[in-house]
Design a protein around this motif. Structure first.
Motif, short mmCIF file in Angstrom:
data_model
loop_
_atom_site.label_atom_id
_atom_site.label_comp_id
_atom_site.label_asym_id
_atom_site.label_seq_id
_atom_site.Cartn_x
_atom_site.Cartn_y
_atom_site.Cartn_z
N THR A 199 0.67 -1.30 0.07
CA THR A 199 -0.06 -0.03 0.06
C THR A 199 0.71 1.34 -0.03
O THR A 199 0.55 2.35 -0.62
CB THR A 199 -1.05 0.01 1.36
N GLY A 200 2.05 1.07 0.49
CA GLY A 200 2.79 2.24 0.25
C GLY A 200 3.20 2.76 -0.84
O GLY A 200 3.14 3.76 -1.28
N TYR A 234 0.52 5.03 -2.17
CA TYR A 234 0.83 6.74 -1.62
C TYR A 234 1.87 7.15 -2.57
O TYR A 234 1.79 8.40 -2.88
CB TYR A 234 0.97 6.67 -0.26
N ARG A 235 2.72 6.36 -2.94
CA ARG A 235 3.88 6.97 -3.49
C ARG A 235 3.36 7.12 -5.07
O ARG A 235 3.75 8.35 -5.61
CB ARG A 235 4.98 5.90 -3.50
N SER A 289 4.92 11.34 2.94
CA SER A 289 4.12 11.37 4.23
C SER A 289 3.36 12.66 4.37
O SER A 289 2.18 12.37 5.19
CB SER A 289 5.18 11.19 5.28
N ALA A 328 0.11 11.43 2.24
CA ALA A 328 -0.38 10.31 2.98
C ALA A 328 -1.22 10.92 4.20
O ALA A 328 -2.15 9.98 4.78
CB ALA A 328 0.53 9.15 3.46
N ARG A 364 -6.50 9.37 1.70
CA ARG A 364 -6.51 8.06 2.27
C ARG A 364 -7.88 7.27 2.05
O ARG A 364 -7.90 5.98 1.94
CB ARG A 364 -6.26 8.16 3.70
N ARG A 422 0.56 0.99 6.91
CA ARG A 422 0.71 1.46 8.27
C ARG A 422 -0.51 1.32 8.90
O ARG A 422 -0.61 1.79 10.55
CB ARG A 422 0.96 3.08 8.06
N ASP A 423 -1.82 1.19 8.21
CA ASP A 423 -3.19 1.23 8.97
C ASP A 423 -3.84 0.16 8.57
O ASP A 423 -4.93 0.10 8.26
CB ASP A 423 -3.82 2.50 8.54
N ARG A 464 9.93 10.30 9.13
CA ARG A 464 8.91 9.64 8.52
C ARG A 464 8.02 8.98 9.57
O ARG A 464 6.85 8.94 9.73
CB ARG A 464 9.26 8.66 7.39
N ASP A 519 4.36 9.91 10.34
CA ASP A 519 3.23 8.77 10.45
C ASP A 519 2.39 8.49 11.60
O ASP A 519 1.33 8.33 11.48
CB ASP A 519 3.89 7.59 9.69
N ARG A 546 -0.02 11.98 12.51
CA ARG A 546 -0.92 12.38 11.94
C ARG A 546 -2.59 12.14 12.29
O ARG A 546 -2.49 11.26 13.04
CB ARG A 546 -0.84 12.06 10.57
O1 C5P Z 1 5.85 1.84 3.11
P1 C5P Z 1 6.55 2.79 2.19
O2 C5P Z 1 7.80 3.29 3.04
O3 C5P Z 1 6.65 2.75 0.89
O4 C5P Z 1 5.62 4.06 2.66
C1 C5P Z 1 5.64 5.30 2.12
C2 C5P Z 1 4.79 6.37 2.77
O5 C5P Z 1 3.50 5.95 2.51
C3 C5P Z 1 4.84 6.05 4.33
O6 C5P Z 1 5.96 6.75 5.08
C4 C5P Z 1 3.53 6.46 4.96
O7 C5P Z 1 3.73 8.08 5.09
C5 C5P Z 1 2.72 6.25 3.79
N1 C5P Z 1 1.74 5.13 4.03
C6 C5P Z 1 0.51 5.33 5.02
N2 C5P Z 1 -0.25 4.20 4.93
C7 C5P Z 1 -0.07 2.97 4.30
C8 C5P Z 1 1.21 2.78 3.61
C9 C5P Z 1 1.99 3.86 3.57
O8 C5P Z 1 0.40 6.45 5.20
N3 C5P Z 1 -1.00 2.17 4.52
#
Ligand code: C5P
Length: 222
Positions: free
Chosen positions: A34-35, A38-39, A99, A102, A108, A129-130, A179, A183, A186
């Protein structure tokens, strides 16, 4: 085997994606990073010249774009409107802004809805993360994977150095700690361990050990 869902959450650099991909491979399940989603939104917003602080602008971008995750031989490939963005979404510029983006509740909501659809038929290993708290609160296996900041920085440092990026270990540690703060601090779905998630500190564990531990949780799930 009956299909079930596995949620793996935790801070940056804990090894979630490596572990989640391997667990999914062992079980024949689908891996969802899922990251990367967001990327992808962050990459597209920057590409379109949208200020990451412009929440309505970023939300418009997110709702107009199509994100596809395709399993590839080197992990998961990410496409935005048919373009392969797997490499550019890992750039420093995207990492620096992801971040912030996100943290936008409307972004979201859009991505969480997509993620829920991806997991609806079960047989998914999803990392983020969630996931255990908001996306898949009913996941049969929930893990909160962490490690010390230094150890996480060392792992990421090795990864990006291998890819030819120029940075120092101290810079990497600072970036990871920054980060974590964003994260965890927020308003919208902060990074937190779900009450029913198993805490796994991988500071002194190898990747195969972590993978085996999670597979065992899957085997013994109630
Ligand atoms: O996992 P990765 O480091 O690639 O995620 C990038 C950013 O995406 C995280 O630092 C976070 O801010 C956000 N993220 C999030 N919720 C998720 C996955 C990632 O807020 N489920």
């Amino acid at each position: 085997m009956t299909k079930f869902n596995i949620a793996i959450d935790g801070p940056a650099g804990a090894g979630k994606s490596t572990v989640a991909r391997m667990v999914a491979g062992e079980l024949g399940f689908i891996y969802v990073d899922t990251g990367a989603m967001y990327r992808a939104v962050t990459w597209k917003a920057l590409q379109d010249g949208i200020d990451p602080g412009d929440a309505p602008g970023v939300t418009r971008t997110a709702s107009a774009m199509q994100i596809s995750l395709v399993p590839g031989k080197d992990g998961q490939q990410v496409f935005v409107n048919g373009q392969d963005v797997s490499v550019p979404i890992r750039s420093k510029t995207v990492t620096d802004h992801v971040s912030q983006i996100a943290a936008i509740p409307e972004v979201r909501e859009l991505l969480v809805n997509l993620q829920k659809q991806m997991a609806a038929s079960k047989g998914v290993v999803m990392d983020g993360r969630d996931i255990g708290t908001h996306v898949l609160p009913d996941a049969e296996v929930k893990v909160y994977l962490t490690a010390s900041v230094r150890k996480r920085a060392e792992r990421r440092f090795e990864e990006v150095r291998g890819a030819g990026a120029v940075t120092t270990l101290d810079d990497m540690e600072r970036d990871i700690a920054r980060r974590d703060r964003l994260d965890e601090g927020r308003e919208a779905s902060p990074l937190v361990q779900a009450k029913d998630a198993i805490l796994l500190d991988s500071t002194n564990m190898t990747v195969p050990e972590v993978v085996e531990y999670i597979l065992e949780l899957g085997r013994s799930r109630t």
